[in-house]
Scaffold this active site. Structure first.
Site, PDB file in Angstrom:
ATOM      1  N   THR A  23     -66.794  14.474  73.081  1.00 44.74           N
ATOM      2  CA  THR A  23     -67.382  15.414  74.036  1.00 44.74           C
ATOM      3  C   THR A  23     -68.884  15.145  74.071  1.00 44.74           C
ATOM      4  O   THR A  23     -69.596  15.507  73.137  1.00 44.74           O
ATOM      5  CB  THR A  23     -67.104  16.867  73.612  1.00 44.74           C
TER       6      THR A  23
ATOM      7  N   LYS B   3     -64.584  18.455  80.838  1.00 45.08           N
ATOM      8  CA  LYS B   3     -64.437  18.817  79.419  1.00 45.08           C
ATOM      9  C   LYS B   3     -65.439  19.911  79.036  1.00 45.08           C
ATOM     10  O   LYS B   3     -65.093  20.885  78.350  1.00 45.08           O
ATOM     11  CB  LYS B   3     -64.623  17.558  78.555  1.00 45.08           C
TER      12      LYS B   3
ATOM     13  N   LYS C  91     -73.104  22.555  70.384  1.00 47.49           N
ATOM     14  CA  LYS C  91     -73.433  21.320  71.125  1.00 47.49           C
ATOM     15  C   LYS C  91     -72.784  21.352  72.513  1.00 47.49           C
ATOM     16  O   LYS C  91     -73.403  21.088  73.532  1.00 47.49           O
ATOM     17  CB  LYS C  91     -72.927  20.128  70.301  1.00 47.49           C
TER      18      LYS C  91
HETATM   19  P1  NAP Z   1     -65.637  15.261  62.823  1.00 46.14           P
HETATM   20  O1  NAP Z   1     -64.384  15.481  62.074  1.00 46.14           O
HETATM   21  O2  NAP Z   1     -66.895  15.879  62.358  1.00 46.14           O
HETATM   22  O3  NAP Z   1     -65.836  13.642  62.954  1.00 46.14           O
HETATM   23  C1  NAP Z   1     -67.021  13.119  63.482  1.00 46.14           C
HETATM   24  C2  NAP Z   1     -66.969  11.600  63.428  1.00 46.14           C
HETATM   25  O4  NAP Z   1     -68.213  11.091  63.944  1.00 46.14           O
HETATM   26  C3  NAP Z   1     -66.820  11.023  62.011  1.00 46.14           C
HETATM   27  O5  NAP Z   1     -66.036   9.849  62.087  1.00 46.14           O
HETATM   28  C4  NAP Z   1     -68.268  10.693  61.654  1.00 46.14           C
HETATM   29  O6  NAP Z   1     -68.399   9.682  60.674  1.00 46.14           O
HETATM   30  C5  NAP Z   1     -68.764  10.181  62.981  1.00 46.14           C
HETATM   31  N1  NAP Z   1     -70.223  10.172  63.089  1.00 46.14           N
HETATM   32  C6  NAP Z   1     -71.050  11.244  63.174  1.00 46.14           C
HETATM   33  N2  NAP Z   1     -72.323  10.836  63.296  1.00 46.14           N
HETATM   34  C7  NAP Z   1     -72.303   9.481  63.283  1.00 46.14           C
HETATM   35  C8  NAP Z   1     -73.288   8.474  63.405  1.00 46.14           C
HETATM   36  N3  NAP Z   1     -74.591   8.791  63.561  1.00 46.14           N
HETATM   37  N4  NAP Z   1     -72.904   7.184  63.350  1.00 46.14           N
HETATM   38  C9  NAP Z   1     -71.596   6.861  63.186  1.00 46.14           C
HETATM   39  N5  NAP Z   1     -70.612   7.752  63.098  1.00 46.14           N
HETATM   40  C10 NAP Z   1     -70.957   9.060  63.146  1.00 46.14           C
HETATM   41  O7  NAP Z   1     -65.499  15.737  64.354  1.00 46.14           O
HETATM   42  P2  NAP Z   1     -64.170  15.915  65.247  1.00 46.14           P
HETATM   43  O8  NAP Z   1     -63.739  17.340  65.152  1.00 46.14           O
HETATM   44  O9  NAP Z   1     -63.227  14.809  64.984  1.00 46.14           O
HETATM   45  O10 NAP Z   1     -64.819  15.758  66.707  1.00 46.14           O
HETATM   46  C11 NAP Z   1     -65.171  14.488  67.239  1.00 46.14           C
HETATM   47  C12 NAP Z   1     -65.514  14.652  68.724  1.00 46.14           C
HETATM   48  O11 NAP Z   1     -64.366  15.219  69.392  1.00 46.14           O
HETATM   49  C13 NAP Z   1     -66.675  15.608  69.008  1.00 46.14           C
HETATM   50  O12 NAP Z   1     -67.379  15.126  70.141  1.00 46.14           O
HETATM   51  C14 NAP Z   1     -65.974  16.908  69.357  1.00 46.14           C
HETATM   52  O13 NAP Z   1     -66.782  17.726  70.173  1.00 46.14           O
HETATM   53  C15 NAP Z   1     -64.736  16.397  70.071  1.00 46.14           C
HETATM   54  N6  NAP Z   1     -63.555  17.264  70.053  1.00 46.14           N
HETATM   55  C16 NAP Z   1     -63.190  17.935  68.896  1.00 46.14           C
HETATM   56  C17 NAP Z   1     -62.053  18.730  68.903  1.00 46.14           C
HETATM   57  C18 NAP Z   1     -61.636  19.518  67.680  1.00 46.14           C
HETATM   58  O14 NAP Z   1     -60.877  20.509  67.817  1.00 46.14           O
HETATM   59  N7  NAP Z   1     -62.041  19.138  66.483  1.00 46.14           N
HETATM   60  C19 NAP Z   1     -61.265  18.842  70.067  1.00 46.14           C
HETATM   61  C20 NAP Z   1     -61.628  18.106  71.204  1.00 46.14           C
HETATM   62  C21 NAP Z   1     -62.780  17.326  71.189  1.00 46.14           C
HETATM   63  P3  NAP Z   1     -68.480  10.044  59.085  1.00 46.14           P
HETATM   64  O15 NAP Z   1     -67.049  10.160  58.638  1.00 46.14           O
HETATM   65  O16 NAP Z   1     -69.192   8.901  58.507  1.00 46.14           O
HETATM   66  O17 NAP Z   1     -69.236  11.344  58.992  1.00 46.14           O
END
Ligand code: NAP
Length: 297
Positions: free
Chosen positions: A95, A171, A239
């Site tokens: 997102t 989104k 965010k």
């Molecule tokens: P998350 O569990 O916090 O995972 C974030 C990922 O991003 C991890 O792989 C992290 O790597 C990586 N990352 C963060 N900063 C980075 C950087 N500077 N360089 C390289 N890698 C980096 O988040 P998530 O819940 O999976 O969400 C991911 C995306 O999907 C977001 O944009 C969120 O808004 C969207 N989303 C989430 C959901 C939900 O319900 N969770 C639903 C729909 C969409 P590390 O492991 O090294 O920290």
């Protein structure tokens, strides 16, 4: 299909697994290395950098936290833009802002690479169960070419338009709708508590009225104050509402509810809710009504 996948967080690791299960040849990369191990055991190759994950693939997918992460992984040193073959595509599932989606489209085009915005709706449980809704946007031929990827990760795909950023606009406004519902539950539950009415009774009435799985799930989380483990971290929720407001400002479309939501997310963070699910934004309305969290009282 030969696919690269970068970002194995809560959402990414489940989606990458489903691509493997569907029989795709997968190369994965995550900044924190250990998160790729389970997928490697099941046949994924671990890349040494985002560029390495993009080398020789038809498509590289990114599922990263936010704009800075996507920009760094794409355009930084050893970023995917430097490894992706001409004619192949970057599919961004994260997102992100409409501004970054435009930049991604422009810069990939300049390298003769394709770019699609393909954000998803659904929490980590939906990602595991292959029940995500995928919203795709970009050139029609590219959207058609990658339909097997969408089928492997989600239950339905919607095409938002020919400009990739249009999918991000869908989104962001969709998450604004979910955030508004959570705020509404917070306000209504606070009023119910003051009226001496059981929140679960109120929730039963609302479920009957709206008949929505999203209302049912989030209403239940908020009624039970089950804010851990955080399926979607509160900071990421802030965010998204900020990005919705940015897009709305650029497009000249006021979103006053979104402004209130943003302030309530800021208040939630200021009150130590950083590690809680974004649905805990409902606690702000309870505090404003002078109520303690019912799990503490
Ligand atoms: P998350 O569990 O916090 O995972 C974030 C990922 O991003 C991890 O792989 C992290 O790597 C990586 N990352 C963060 N900063 C980075 C950087 N500077 N360089 C390289 N890698 C980096 O988040 P998530 O819940 O999976 O969400 C991911 C995306 O999907 C977001 O944009 C969120 O808004 C969207 N989303 C989430 C959901 C939900 O319900 N969770 C639903 C729909 C969409 P590390 O492991 O090294 O920290």
């Amino acid at each position: 299909m030969k696919i690269g996948f970068v970002g194995l967080g809560q959402m990414g690791s489940a989606m990458a697994r489903n691509l493997l299960t569907a029989g795709h040849e997968l190369t994965v990369y995550n900044r924190t290395p250990g998160k790729a191990d389970a997928l490697a055991k099941d046949g994924a190759r671990i890349a040494s950098s985002p560029a390495d994950a993009a080398k020789g693939v038809e498509a590289v997918l990114t599922m990263l936290a936010d704009d800075p992460a996507v920009a760094e992984v794409t355009f930084g040193e050893h970023g995917i833009a430097s490894g992706l073959p001409a004619g192949s595509a970057h599919l961004s599932l994260s997102t992100i802002s409409v501004a970054l989606a435009r930049r991604l489209a422009d810069e990939h085009r300049a390298r003769r690479q394709n770019y699609l915005s393909t954000p998803v709706f659904g929490r980590p449980e939906s990602a595991e169960a292959r029940k995500l809704l995928v919203v795709a946007a970009g050139e029609t031929a590219a959207v058609d070419r990658y339909h097997l990827i969408f089928e492997a990760i989600g239950r339905q795909t919607f095409v938002a338009g020919a400009e990739p950023w249009q999918a991000n606009a869908v989104k962001l406004c969709g998450n604004f709708m979910i955030g508004s519902m959570m705020e509404a539950f917070g306000e209504a539950f606070a009023t119910m508590r003051k009226a001496g009415i059981d929140r679960h009774l109120f929730l039963d009435v609302m479920n009957e009225l709206f008949g929505s799985a999203v209302y049912r799930n989030y209403g239940g989380l908020i009624a039970n104050e089950k804010f851990t483990p955080a399926g979607f971290r509160l900071r990421l929720g802030l965010k998204d509402v900020r990005l919705a407001l940015e897009a709305a400002e650029e497009l000249g479309s006021p979103m006053p509810f979104a402004s209130v939501l943003r302030d309530h997310f800021i208040s939630a963070l200021a009150n130590g809710q950083e590690q809680l699910d974004w649905s805990s934004v409902a606690l702000v309305a309870a505090r404003n009504a002078g109520l303690e969290s019912s799990t503490k009282s």
